[in-house]
Design an enzyme around this catalytic site. Structure first.
Site, PDB file in Angstrom:
ATOM      1  N   CYS A 226       0.822  -1.212   0.000  1.00 43.83           N
ATOM      2  CA  CYS A 226       0.000   0.000   0.000  1.00 43.83           C
ATOM      3  C   CYS A 226       0.857   1.264   0.000  1.00 43.83           C
ATOM      4  O   CYS A 226       1.966   1.268   0.524  1.00 43.83           O
ATOM      5  CB  CYS A 226      -0.878   0.051   1.239  1.00 43.83           C
ATOM      6  SG  CYS A 226      -1.873  -1.425   1.467  1.00 43.83           S
TER       7      CYS A 226
ATOM      8  N   TRP B   4      -3.119  -2.601  -1.542  1.00 48.88           N
ATOM      9  CA  TRP B   4      -2.732  -3.938  -2.018  1.00 48.88           C
ATOM     10  C   TRP B   4      -3.425  -4.891  -1.061  1.00 48.88           C
ATOM     11  O   TRP B   4      -3.060  -4.985   0.114  1.00 48.88           O
ATOM     12  CB  TRP B   4      -1.209  -4.080  -1.962  1.00 48.88           C
ATOM     13  CG  TRP B   4      -0.666  -5.307  -2.644  1.00 48.88           C
ATOM     14  CD1 TRP B   4      -0.366  -5.425  -3.966  1.00 48.88           C
ATOM     15  CD2 TRP B   4      -0.327  -6.558  -2.031  1.00 48.88           C
ATOM     16  NE1 TRP B   4       0.132  -6.692  -4.207  1.00 48.88           N
ATOM     17  CE2 TRP B   4       0.165  -7.395  -3.057  1.00 48.88           C
ATOM     18  CE3 TRP B   4      -0.396  -7.051  -0.738  1.00 48.88           C
ATOM     19  CZ2 TRP B   4       0.590  -8.705  -2.812  1.00 48.88           C
ATOM     20  CZ3 TRP B   4       0.019  -8.355  -0.500  1.00 48.88           C
ATOM     21  CH2 TRP B   4       0.508  -9.170  -1.527  1.00 48.88           C
TER      22      TRP B   4
ATOM     23  N   GLY C 255      -0.052  -1.971   6.101  1.00 48.35           N
ATOM     24  CA  GLY C 255       0.383  -2.952   7.098  1.00 48.35           C
ATOM     25  C   GLY C 255      -0.753  -3.921   7.386  1.00 48.35           C
ATOM     26  O   GLY C 255      -1.744  -3.971   6.656  1.00 48.35           O
TER      27      GLY C 255
END
Ligand code: M6R
Length: 607
Positions: A2, A73, A100
């Site tokens: 991300c 992502w 994360g």
């Protein structure tokens, strides 16, 4: 993984955030979103490329000078608009973006549901947004600190709140986050590429730190609200380094940048008069390094392949027992760290989660740790005791190219640094250093074969199965050649030691299957010829990477890519170049987006 970009200042945030997101596209993602704060919170999200988000906000422009944007992502929940970030609560108008994973999101979600919170997505991030909302009592910074004390996992986050229109709160643990300081404005991002157009004055947050930003000021603290003073530094990045220029893809640009990049890697590190290597980043640890009883090299993907070459170099030149291991295995396998162990963590980004964890594990067990890292100020660079930066400039292409040769170059320098201080004579070291200094010119010659490599690739690029074979120093290059081809062209390719085919893989060879052999002039040249014949006898088509002037190879191989003559130990710096070009052409010829391969992220910050 991300990407995060957030802004607080006096400029319209929307265009600035979109531009930032485009700079972060290379990190890999599947959806994107943006939140802007004006009279109230406005959120737009879209599945697919940043261009889709751009279209969505163009239809419904968001005015405001505070905001944040995200490329996702997917980890928790499918790729959909409802799972894209930002996530928000309705009670206080809090919006949050996150890079994360939150490990204890499930019990927290149950707790929050019992408190009456309704969830609109399947993500772990929304749980954190709701937790901040649950703990919000009129002060966003305090609520973020309190929420982060409750969670386990990795995060870089940015949070805004409708009720605090002049505040942006960011925090990190385990995922990168940089704060750029401008004139009455701040730009926060996952990496410097989204910041450099606005300012080069930056600081990194350390793990478990929170930063509250207003237009005029910032305040950095721990999760327990103890103030900390960040180390402000200059961002070493030029805008043109992250732009395509005359190239069609970043991968091709970075392949062609290798000669200059490696000159920079070597600059000031070779003392020709003393016939030795000078490594400033090793500092006071030089003695421990020279006396090392064992060197463990670790990394993932391409960095792992470079680490393999490092292992060969260290044993061969410096005569120190060395081994190489995937960081993801090392970190969980209860490894033995004898006294005098040095661990070298090899990484372009310096943020790869497994490599970082392996480094921490080794440190915990008493090893001296060193980094061979590209990104200045990255987590691995900061957590190692000593290090040697690659200095190859920002690598944007997901397929690592110049970082690989940078890593091999740095590991060659470390090996010679050690060798010369142990058993290698001044003369022998001088010879190798002189050859090393000619590598950039030699890569230029290898690159001049580009048109020929493209024509050869056209012949074979429709084949769905390839083998890459090499021996000794060039076995890791075979692995790297196969990885390059598969990750961007989606062709199945396997790399292995050339001698290994007889033990099974030779069964795969059928009429016309391409087998790429690294057949440079080295101690195992004759053995490689034998292996080539074994493949030819079964109908395989052989593409050989060979040393300039080798006419014999033409009798064995169907096609040849020549590289300049170089000693075997340094040959990976050249033999990999035609394989990088081959992969890049194959992907392009098959119609794939070379810089944004499916499913891949540039920097893998999750397990
Ligand atoms: O940033 P790092 O060097 O630690 O990344 C390690 C791997 O994820 C990376 O090399 C990956 O294999 C590349 N996409 C290969 O081209």
């Amino acid at each position: 993984m991300c990407g995060i970009v957030a802004y607080i200042g006096n400029k319209p945030a929307q265009s600035l955030l979109l531009e930032g997101l485009k700079r972060l596209e290379y990190r890999g993602y599947d959806s994107a979103g943006m939140a802007i704060l004006s009279d109230r919170l406005h959120i737009t999200r879209a599945v697919g490329r940043v261009a889709m988000l751009e279209e969505a906000v163009a239809r419904n422009p968001l005015a405001g000078t505070v905001g944040m944007a995200h490329t996702r992502w997917a980890t928790h929940g499918d790729v959909s608009e409802r799972n894209a970030h930002p996530h928000r609560d309705d009670k206080h108008g809090i919006a949050l973006i996150h890079n994360g994973t939150i490990e204890n999101y499930a019990p927290l979600k149950t707790y929050l549901q019992e408190k009456g919170h309704r969830f609109a997505s399947d993500t772990d991030t929304e749980v954190l947004a709701m937790l901040v909302s649950e703990l919000y009592d009129g002060d966003l910074e305090t609520a973020v600190q309190s929420a982060l004390r409750e969670i386990r996992g990795a995060y870089a986050i940015a949070v805004i709140c409708e009720k605090e229109a002049n505040t942006l709160v960011v925090a990190r643990k385990g995922s990168p986050l940089i704060v750029g300081i401008g004139d009455k404005e701040f730009v926060v991002a996952s990496d410097g590429s989204a910041i450099v157009a606005h300012t080069t004055q930056v600081f990194e947050l350390d793990d478990y730190q929170v930063c509250k930003l207003t237009r005029d000021d910032f305040r950095t603290s721990t999760l327990d609200n103890v103030p900390v003073t960040p180390k402000i530094r200059q961002l070493e990045m030029e805008l043109e380094q992250i732009e395509l220029g005359s190239f069609e893809t970043f991968m091709m640009k970075e392949i062609f940048e290798q000669p200059e990049a490696l000159r920079t890697t070597m600059r000031g590190r070779i003392d020709e008069h003393a016939g030795q290597v000078v490594l400033g980043g090793v500092g006071s640890y030089a003695r421990d390094l020279v006396r090392a009883r064992q060197i463990v090299l670790t990394g993932q993907g391409t960095a792992y392949h470079a680490a393999m070459i490092g292992q060969y170099l260290i044993e061969d030149l410096a005569k120190i027992p060395a081994k190489v291991e995937y960081a993801s295995e090392f970190r969980y396998r209860n490894p033995i760290i004898v006294e005098g162990t040095v661990l070298i963590a090899v990484s372009q980004s310096g943020e790869t989660a497994d490599t970082l964890a392996a480094l921490r594990e080794a440190k915990e067990r008493g090893a001296l740790t060193m980094g061979a890292v590209n990104v200045v100020g990255s987590s691995i660079a900061r957590e190692t005791d000593a290090g040697v930066y690659l200095r190859v400039g920002p690598e944007i292409g997901v397929a690592s190219t110049k970082a690989f040769t940078g890593q091999v170059m740095v590991l060659s320098l470390i090996s010679l640094f050690l060798a010369r201080r142990r058993f290698m004579s001044v003369d022998a070291c001088e010879v190798m250093l002189e050859e090393l200094s000619r590598v950039p010119d030699m890569i230029e010659k290898a690159l001049a074969e580009n048109d020929h490599i493209k024509r050869v690739t056209e012949k074979y690029c429709r084949n769905e199965n390839w083998l890459f074979l090499g021996r000794g120093y060039n076995y890791p290059v075979a692995l790297e050649g196969a990885l390059k081809l598969k990750e961007i062209s989606y062709i199945h390719a396997e790399g292995m030691p050339a001698a290994e085919i007889k033990h099974g893989p030779i069964a795969l060879i059928n009429d016309g299957m391409p087998a790429v052999f690294i057949a440079n002039k080295g101690p195992q040249y004759d053995k490689v010829m034998l292996n080539i014949e074994q493949v030819k006898a079964r109908g395989g088509r052989v593409i050989a990477v060979a040393t300039e002037g080798d006419q014999n190879i033409k009798r064995h191989a169907d096609d040849v890519f020549y590289i300049p003559d170089i000693s075997d130990a340094l040959s990976p710096l050249l033999t990999v170049v035609p394989l990088q070009l081959l992969a890049c052409h194959a992907a392009k010829l098959r119609g794939h987006d070379v810089d944004k391969p499916r499913n891949l992220a540039k920097s893998v910050t999750v397990e």
